[in-house]
Design an enzyme around this catalytic site. Structure first.
Site, PDB file in Angstrom:
ATOM      1  N   ARG A  45      25.196  41.725  47.367  1.00  0.00           N
ATOM      2  CA  ARG A  45      25.807  40.526  46.786  1.00  0.00           C
ATOM      3  C   ARG A  45      25.734  39.404  47.820  1.00  0.00           C
ATOM      4  NH1 ARG A  45      31.648  38.712  46.907  1.00  0.00           N
ATOM      5  NH2 ARG A  45      31.779  37.147  45.275  1.00  0.00           N
ATOM      6  N   HIS A  73      30.019  30.043  46.115  1.00  0.00           N
ATOM      7  CA  HIS A  73      30.910  30.641  47.113  1.00  0.00           C
ATOM      8  C   HIS A  73      31.360  29.503  48.047  1.00  0.00           C
ATOM      9  CE1 HIS A  73      32.056  34.764  48.847  1.00  0.00           C
ATOM     10  NE2 HIS A  73      32.735  33.872  49.544  1.00  0.00           N
ATOM     11  N   GLU A 113      36.298  33.469  43.660  1.00  0.00           N
ATOM     12  CA  GLU A 113      37.677  33.146  44.012  1.00  0.00           C
ATOM     13  C   GLU A 113      38.067  31.693  43.748  1.00  0.00           C
ATOM     14  OE1 GLU A 113      38.513  34.453  47.987  1.00  0.00           O
ATOM     15  OE2 GLU A 113      38.175  36.539  47.495  1.00  0.00           O
ATOM     16  N   ASN A 164      38.072  40.926  43.991  1.00  0.00           N
ATOM     17  CA  ASN A 164      38.122  41.020  45.446  1.00  0.00           C
ATOM     18  C   ASN A 164      39.518  41.466  45.831  1.00  0.00           C
ATOM     19  OD1 ASN A 164      35.566  39.958  45.416  1.00  0.00           O
ATOM     20  ND2 ASN A 164      36.117  37.974  46.293  1.00  0.00           N
ATOM     21  N   TYR A 200      42.022  42.838  49.069  1.00  0.00           N
ATOM     22  CA  TYR A 200      42.234  43.088  50.498  1.00  0.00           C
ATOM     23  C   TYR A 200      43.582  43.741  50.788  1.00  0.00           C
ATOM     24  CZ  TYR A 200      37.983  40.558  51.329  1.00  0.00           C
ATOM     25  OH  TYR A 200      36.667  40.206  51.333  1.00  0.00           O
ATOM     26  N   GLU A 227      34.516  42.654  46.539  1.00  0.00           N
ATOM     27  CA  GLU A 227      34.809  42.574  47.977  1.00  0.00           C
ATOM     28  C   GLU A 227      35.977  43.485  48.297  1.00  0.00           C
ATOM     29  OE1 GLU A 227      35.586  38.654  49.598  1.00  0.00           O
ATOM     30  OE2 GLU A 227      33.883  37.828  48.500  1.00  0.00           O
TER      31      GLU A 227
HETATM   32  C1  GCO Z   1      36.515  35.741  49.960  1.00  0.00           C
HETATM   33  C2  GCO Z   1      35.538  35.466  50.696  1.00  0.00           C
HETATM   34  C3  GCO Z   1      35.067  35.895  51.958  1.00  0.00           C
HETATM   35  C4  GCO Z   1      36.027  36.094  53.067  1.00  0.00           C
HETATM   36  C5  GCO Z   1      36.763  37.375  52.930  1.00  0.00           C
HETATM   37  C6  GCO Z   1      37.687  37.665  54.058  1.00  0.00           C
HETATM   38  O1  GCO Z   1      35.882  35.794  48.871  1.00  0.00           O
HETATM   39  O2  GCO Z   1      37.644  35.622  50.275  1.00  0.00           O
HETATM   40  O3  GCO Z   1      34.509  35.809  49.838  1.00  0.00           O
HETATM   41  O4  GCO Z   1      34.251  34.808  52.149  1.00  0.00           O
HETATM   42  O5  GCO Z   1      35.302  36.099  54.219  1.00  0.00           O
HETATM   43  O6  GCO Z   1      37.514  37.374  51.776  1.00  0.00           O
HETATM   44  O7  GCO Z   1      38.696  36.706  54.130  1.00  0.00           O
END
Ligand code: GCO
Length: 468
Positions: free
Chosen positions: A84, A128, A173, A299, A301, A353
């Site tokens: 990607r 992006h 995002e 995405n 985290y 992600e």
């Molecule tokens: C996101 C971003 C990334 C960041 C990652 C870490 O989509 O937030 O795609 O560019 O680098 O999330 O913060």
């Protein structure tokens, strides 16, 4: 070698599950002023003092613009199914409208062909975040005209490479672009105005819907979708205030994007909260936004813990923290996926992600990033758990292929499973990359066990029906 433990990993991933790694143009390419590329809002933003932690910029980044052939070989070497990456809009259309830059288009054309030659599916993100600066000069995403420029850009790119890419994502995002770019202003273009931010979010969603319509009118074959950054929201305490704030934050981050896409309306409570700062919406906009998605990119985290008074300190939970001070909270991914399935008519989901920044200890040519490996293992297991409970997840991509420009944090935060020495541009596989490679090898071995059975079943069916 590594903390492999591959054998203890979940094995329920179907043979056609797509494993990948992800990057984005501004974060890795460099070549910011080469071969006709126009400036993006991030090129301009980086020139301002005190906005990037290490005062760095994207002029060279990982120099992927020159090293892409070696990078493709490296991606292939990891054994992934998909890569990607994003297209830099100002590289292919320097002013964001009108003339196309052939050299820019050629760059992505060659990249796509090289990936295919190495058996890696290209998964392309159109936005992006690196909007052409020329469009910012006329209001950027706050200007409704930008919506139409984006549709033209999406069509132009798709007409050039859409025949060979597996997926086309409109936006990555949109919350980040709207909120961090236009409300808190810590990201480009650095605007601090809530009304502008909400208008931007609406224009991003509208341009997503109109682009999908246009691409489908063009009979594009690639899977079409959008990528959202989502996190479960947990109240810091059981107090009514914390719970109310949590509901609002959930509205601002999740429901504001998911509701119009899947249910045709913005959430009432958030509209009320925004009051006069709510966006201007024209008739027909919501119908345009609600296009059917071929996939939803998620995405993930960490979770968010919300306190009404803003007194929550992330250290309180006692959970391990990444170098971004984000909690390692893999069960949040399962929770999020189950919630998506419960509340929305979701299409196939791709985890577009997932990954973590840690301070990497480079010793004798080796990086033992056991925390990152363990983060990935736990989150892949969390995906597997959601799938066992019926969530239609069809792919998973590690963020990120290699260390890169982490936006306002500059090069100080390293998310890569591959280490980049920014002096020499040397790439070195961290232990997490070696672990991922081994894990994928094990997955493929499993596939090969699965597949012959499938084939003979298919053959049996053919014989039975005489169907050829
Ligand atoms: C996101 C971003 C990334 C960041 C990652 C870490 O989509 O937030 O795609 O560019 O680098 O999330 O913060």
């Amino acid at each position: 070698m590594t903390d492999l433990q591959v054998s203890s990993m979940p094995q329920n991933f179907p043979p056609d599950f797509v494993w990948g790694v992800a990057t984005s143009a501004f974060q890795i390419e460099g070549g910011a002023q080469l071969d006709g590329k126009g400036p993006s809002i991030w090129d301009r933003f980086c020139q301002q003092p005190h906005v990037i932690a290490d005062a760095s910029h994207g002029l060279v980044a990982c120099d992927h613009y020159h090293r892409w052939q070696d990078d493709v070989k490296m991606i292939h070497g990891l054994g992934v199914d998909a890569y990607r990456f994003s297209i830099s809009w100002p590289r292919v259309q320097p002013l964001g409208q009108g003339a196309w830059n052939t050299q820019g288009l050629d760059f992505y054309d060659r990249l796509v062909d090289a990936l295919l030659a190495h058996n890696v599916s290209p998964s392309v993100t159109l936005n992006h975040w690196d909007l052409p600066d020329a469009l910012q000069q006329t209001g950027g995403w706050a200007n409704r005209e930008t919506v139409h420029h984006f549709v033209e850009y999406a069509q132009g790119v798709a007409r050039r490479i859409g025949d060979r890419v597996s997926a086309l994502t409109t936006h990555n995002e949109p919350w980040v672009v709207a909120h961090l770019g236009h409300e808190s202003g810590i990201f480009a273009p650095g605007i601090k105005n809530r009304a502008t931010a909400s208008q931007v979010s609406h224009h991003l969603l509208l341009s997503h819907g109109l682009a999908l319509q246009a691409l489908r009118a063009d009979r594009q074959q690639a899977q079409l979708g959008i990528v959202l950054n989502l996190a479960p929201m947990h109240p810091a305490t059981d107090s009514a205030e914390d719970q109310a704030k949590t509901k609002l934050e959930d509205g601002l981050l999740l429901r504001w994007y998911l509701d119009p896409i899947f249910n045709g309306a913005y959430p009432e409570d958030v509209l009320e909260h925004l009051g006069r700062d709510a966006p201007q919406i024209q008739s027909g906009d919501l119908a345009a936004i609600g296009q059917t998605l071929d996939f939803l990119g998620v995405n993930y985290y960490s979770r968010s813990v919300v306190s009404a008074k803003g007194t929550w300190d992330v250290k309180q939970s006692g959970l391990p923290l990444t170098d971004m001070s984000w909690e390692v909270y893999p069960q949040g991914l399962t929770e999020l996926l189950l919630r998506l399935k419960k509340d929305y008519p979701v299409p196939p989901i791709v985890i577009t992600e997932n990954g973590a920044a840690f301070v990497d200890d480079f010793q004798n040519g080796r990086i033992k990033d056991t925390q990152r490996t363990s983060y990935l293992r736990q989150h892949i297991a969390a995906v597997s758990s959601a799938m066992k409970q019926g969530v239609p997840v069809v792919g998973y991509m590690v963020w990120s292929l290699m260390d890169n420009f982490e936006w306002a944090s500059g090069y100080a935060k390293r998310f890569g499973i591959v280490h980049v020495d920014y002096e020499t541009q040397q790439r070195t596989l961290k232990d997490s990359a070696i672990w991922y490679r081994e894990f994928l090898t094990a997955q493929k071995a499993q596939r090969n066990l699965d597949r012959p059975a499938e084939k003979s079943l298919a053959a049996e069916k053919q014989t039975a029906t005489g169907d050829r």
